[in-house]
Design an enzyme around this catalytic site. Structure first.
Site, PDB file in Angstrom:
ATOM      1  N   SER A 215      63.736 118.605  29.380  1.00 61.92           N
ATOM      2  CA  SER A 215      64.624 117.539  29.855  1.00 61.92           C
ATOM      3  C   SER A 215      65.263 117.942  31.181  1.00 61.92           C
ATOM      4  O   SER A 215      64.551 118.225  32.143  1.00 61.92           O
ATOM      5  CB  SER A 215      65.662 117.206  28.774  1.00 61.92           C
ATOM      6  OG  SER A 215      66.323 116.005  29.076  1.00 61.92           O
ATOM      7  N   ASP A 362      59.919 108.403  23.466  1.00 63.09           N
ATOM      8  CA  ASP A 362      61.105 108.817  24.242  1.00 63.09           C
ATOM      9  C   ASP A 362      61.763 107.575  24.839  1.00 63.09           C
ATOM     10  O   ASP A 362      61.162 106.861  25.638  1.00 63.09           O
ATOM     11  CB  ASP A 362      60.645 109.779  25.354  1.00 63.09           C
ATOM     12  CG  ASP A 362      61.801 110.489  26.060  1.00 63.09           C
ATOM     13  OD1 ASP A 362      62.859 109.864  26.236  1.00 63.09           O
ATOM     14  OD2 ASP A 362      61.608 111.664  26.439  1.00 63.09           O
ATOM     15  N   HIS A 402      63.152 111.615  22.256  1.00 65.34           N
ATOM     16  CA  HIS A 402      63.414 112.621  23.295  1.00 65.34           C
ATOM     17  C   HIS A 402      64.059 113.876  22.718  1.00 65.34           C
ATOM     18  O   HIS A 402      63.647 114.988  23.016  1.00 65.34           O
ATOM     19  CB  HIS A 402      64.337 112.015  24.361  1.00 65.34           C
ATOM     20  CG  HIS A 402      64.619 112.934  25.510  1.00 65.34           C
ATOM     21  ND1 HIS A 402      63.787 113.040  26.589  1.00 65.34           N
ATOM     22  CD2 HIS A 402      65.648 113.795  25.753  1.00 65.34           C
ATOM     23  CE1 HIS A 402      64.285 113.920  27.455  1.00 65.34           C
ATOM     24  NE2 HIS A 402      65.417 114.396  26.967  1.00 65.34           N
TER      25      HIS A 402
END
Ligand SMILES: *[C@@H]1O[C@H](CO)[C@@H](O)[C@H](O)[C@H]1NC(C)=O
Ligand SMILES: *[C@@H]1O[C@H](CO)[C@@H](O)[C@H](O)[C@H]1NC(C)=O
Ligand SMILES: *[C@@H]1O[C@H](CO)[C@@H](O)[C@H](O)[C@H]1NC(C)=O
Ligand SMILES: *[C@@H]1O[C@H](CO)[C@@H](O)[C@H](O)[C@H]1NC(C)=O
Ligand SMILES: *[C@@H]1O[C@H](CO)[C@@H](O)[C@H](O)[C@H]1NC(C)=O
Length: 452
Positions: A215, A362, A402
Site C-alpha cells: 500500500s 480492492d 485491500h
C-alpha cells in the site's frame, strides 16, 4: 479497528506477550523526543549537505529505543538510526533517516553475498512524528513479525522513514529517492554499521538488495524501482515485492470518500502540501468558511494514519472545499502533481524481478490502476526485446479486499524475496525461459474481509 499498520503483521514468530513485555521494558528506559523536536533530526549545515553525495551517512546513533531488543535479542544484535543525504522531489539536497537492524545470525548467499531487506511501512501521515524510526517504539507489535521474519533469515533490515523530513506522504519521487539513498548508505558507506559488522577482512562482499512494501509502502518501493536506472545506477536491486499498489493516487481519492478510509484524502493532500508549499496556500484558499472556522481540514496536518481514519471515518473530505470535489479533482496544480508524483510508471522501466500482488476486490485502491501499470511495463517487452524487459509475476487475488491482501500474501512476498536472495528464482523466472510477465488470478489466504 483496522489500521494499515496493524495489518502489516504476517507470520507470527512471537507470542504478543513476550513482545509487549520487552516493549514495556524499553519504554521505562528512555523517552527520546519526537522527530519534530529532536535536534538529531535536523539537516547538517548546508555546505556539508550539498557537498556530500547522495547516500552519504551524515549522522548515526544507536537507536535510542533499542528496537532490536524489542524485536528479539536472539534475532537482532543492534539497531541504529542513520541520517543520510538524499534529494527531494525537485532534486534539492536534503536528508532522510533509516533504522537499520543487524541480524544476529547474518547469512550470506553464494560467495560472500550479504542480504539487505529495505522494508517500507505504510505510515501514511503528513506528520514527521509518525516516522517509523520514532513511531515503531510505541507501535512495533504491528510490524515486528515481518521485520523478525527477515532477521530470522539472517538479513539486514532497513526500515526507511521514506516520506523524508517534511513527511511528504504519497509523494513518489521523494520516497523513491529516500529508499535508494538508504540502500547506498547501508551498503556503500564505510561507516555503515552493516559493513562494520561484516568486518574489514571481507573486501569482496556484495549485496543482495530486496525492496518490500504494501500500500503506502509500495509507493516508496515502486518509485525506487522505477527511478533506480536513472537516479541510482550504482545500486543493484535483486528483487522487489509490492502489494496493494495505490496507483494512481487520484483514483484512491475518488474511491475513499464516505468510507472508513476517507482520512486518506486530507492526509495525502497535506503530504503533498508539505513537499509543495504552493499547494498548501491553494488548499487553504479553497476552504469553506465553516471548514476554516472549525479546522476540520487543517487538523489532519499532524494526524497519524490511525487518528485520520477515526476522525474522518465515513465523511466526505471534499465537502470542506467551496466547490467540493472539483476544487481538488479538477485543479490543474493538483493534477500535475498527482500525475508526476502519485502515478507509478512515469519515471522509468524496472527490469529486476518483481512480485506484484493485489486483491481484485480492492475498493480503497481499485485494481485497474495496477493492471494498467503491469500492462504498460510488460508491453515494453515487445519494444526493448524480452531479454532486457520487465520480469514480473503479477498475482490478482480473488480473496479479500485491500486490507486483507496484506496478510493474505504476506508469506508469499517473503518467500519470493528469500528465493531471489538465495539465487533460486533462476534465470528462467517467471516463465521458465527467462522473459516477460506472468499475470494470473489466484486464491491465496483466508482473510475474506471486504474493505467496507
Ligand atoms: C527467539 O526468542 C523468542 C522468545 O524467547 C522465541 O519465541 C523464538 O523462537 C526465538 N527465535 C529464534 C530464531 O531463536
Ligand atoms: C497537533 O498540533 C497541535 C497544535 O500544534 C497540538 O496541540 C497537538 O498536540 C498535535 N497533535 C499531534 C498528534 O501531534
Ligand atoms: C467507522 O464507523 C463504523 C460505523 O460506525 C465503525 O463500525 C468503524 O469501527 C469505524 N472505523 C473507525 C476506523 O473508526
Ligand atoms: C517464454 O515463454 C512464454 C510463455 O510460454 C512465451 O509467451 C514467450 O514467447 C517465451 N519467450 C521466448 C523468448 O521463448
Ligand atoms: C489463516 O492463515 C494464516 C496464515 O497462513 C494462519 O496462521 C491462520 O491460522 C489462518 N486462520 C484461519 C482462521 O484459518
Amino acid at each position: 479497528m483496522h489500521s494499515l499498520l496493524a495489518l502489516l503483521a504476517g507470520s507470527s514468530l512471537f507470542c504478543s506477550q513476550a513482545l509487549s513485555a520487552s516493549i514495556d521494558g524499553l519504554k521505562s528506559r528512555s523517552s527520546p523526543l519526537p522527530p519534530s523536536q529532536d535536534p538529531w533530526y535536523t539537516a547538517p549545515e548546508q555546505g556539508i549537505l550539498v557537498s556530500s553525495p547522495p547516500g552519504s551517512i551524515l549522522r548515526i546513533r544507536p537507536d535510542p529505543f533499542d528496537l532490536y531488543a524489542a524485536v528479539g535479542k536472539n534475532l537482532s544484535s543492534a539497531s541504529y538510526n542513520i541520517l543520510y543525504r538524499t534529494n527531494d522531489a525537485n532534486e534539492i539536497p536534503t536528508f532522510a533517516v533509516t533504522t537499520l537492524f543487524i541480524p544476529t545470525g547474518a547469512t550470506s548467499s553464494g560467495k560472500d553475498r550479504h542480504n539487505l531487506l529495505s522494508y517500507q511501512i505504510p505510515y501514511n501521515s503528513p506528520t514527521v512524528d509518525a516516522s517509523p524510526s520514532y513511531a515503531l517504539a510505541t507501535d512495533l507489535s504491528s510490524t515486528s513479525s515481518d521485520i523478525a521474519a527477515a532477521l530470522e533469515q539472517g538479513w539486514y533490515v532497513s526500515v526507511v522513514d521514506h516520506e523524508g523530513p517534511k513527511a511528504s506522504f504519497a509523494v513518489g519521487v521523494v520516497e523513491g529517492h529516500a529508499v535508494l539513498d538508504a540502500v547506498r548508505a547501508v551498503t556503500q558507506s564505510s561507516s555503515s554499521p552493516a559493513i562494520k559488522n561484516i568486518g574489514h577482512g571481507h573486501k569482496d562482499y556484495k549485496w543482495n538488495v530486496g525492496l518490500w512494501g504494501y500500500s503506502g509502502g509500495s509507493i516508496a518501493s515502486e518509485f525506487a524501482a522505477e527511478l533506480q536506472a536513472t537516479y541510482a545506477p550504482d545500486v543493484e536491486i535483486t528483487a522487489v515485492a509490492i502489494g496493494g499498489l495505490p496507483t494512481p493516487v487520484r483514483e484512491v481519492m475518488k474511491s475513499v470518500p464516505n468510507s472508513p478510509y476517507a482520512g486518506l484524502i486530507p492526509l495525502a493532500l497535506w503530504g503533498y502540501a508539505n513537499a509543495f508549499p504552493e499547494l498548501g496556500d491553494y488548499l487553504l484558499s479553497r476552504l469553506t468558511p465553516q471548514a476554516k472556522k472549525s479546522g476540520v481540514f487543517t487538523k489532519a496536518h499532524n494526524m497519524t494514519v490511525t487518528e485520520g481514519f477515526v476522525f474522518y471515518n465515513n465523511s466526505d473530505p471534499f465537502s470542506y472545499f467551496i466547490n467540493g470535489r472539483e476544487d481538488i479533482l479538477l485543479s490543474p496544480l493538483i493534477n500535475s502533481l498527482l500525475e508526476r508524483q502519485g502515478t507509478m510508471g512515469k519515471h522509468g522501466f524496472p527490469t529486476m524481478p518483481m512480485f506484484v500482488y493485489k486483491a481484485i476486490a480492492d475498493q480503497l485502491a481499485p485494481i485497474e490502476g495496477a493492471d494498467a501499470l503491469i500492462e504498460q511495463y510488460c508491453g515494453y517487452n515487445s519494444v526493448v526485446g524480452s531479454a532486457k524487459g520487465a520480469r514480473i509475476l503479477y498475482e490478482r487475488n480473488t480473496i479479500g479486499g485491500h486490507l486483507a491482501e496484506e496478510l493474505n500474501q504476506d508469506a508469499s512476498a517473503l518467500a519470493f524475496l528469500a528465493k531471489a536472495f538465495n539465487g533460486q528464482l533462476g534465470d528462467g523466472w517467471p516463465h521458465g525461459n527467462g522473459t516477460g510477465c506472468v499475470v494470473k488470478n489466484v486464491a491465496v489466504g483466508n482473510d475474506t474481509s471486504p474493505d467496507w
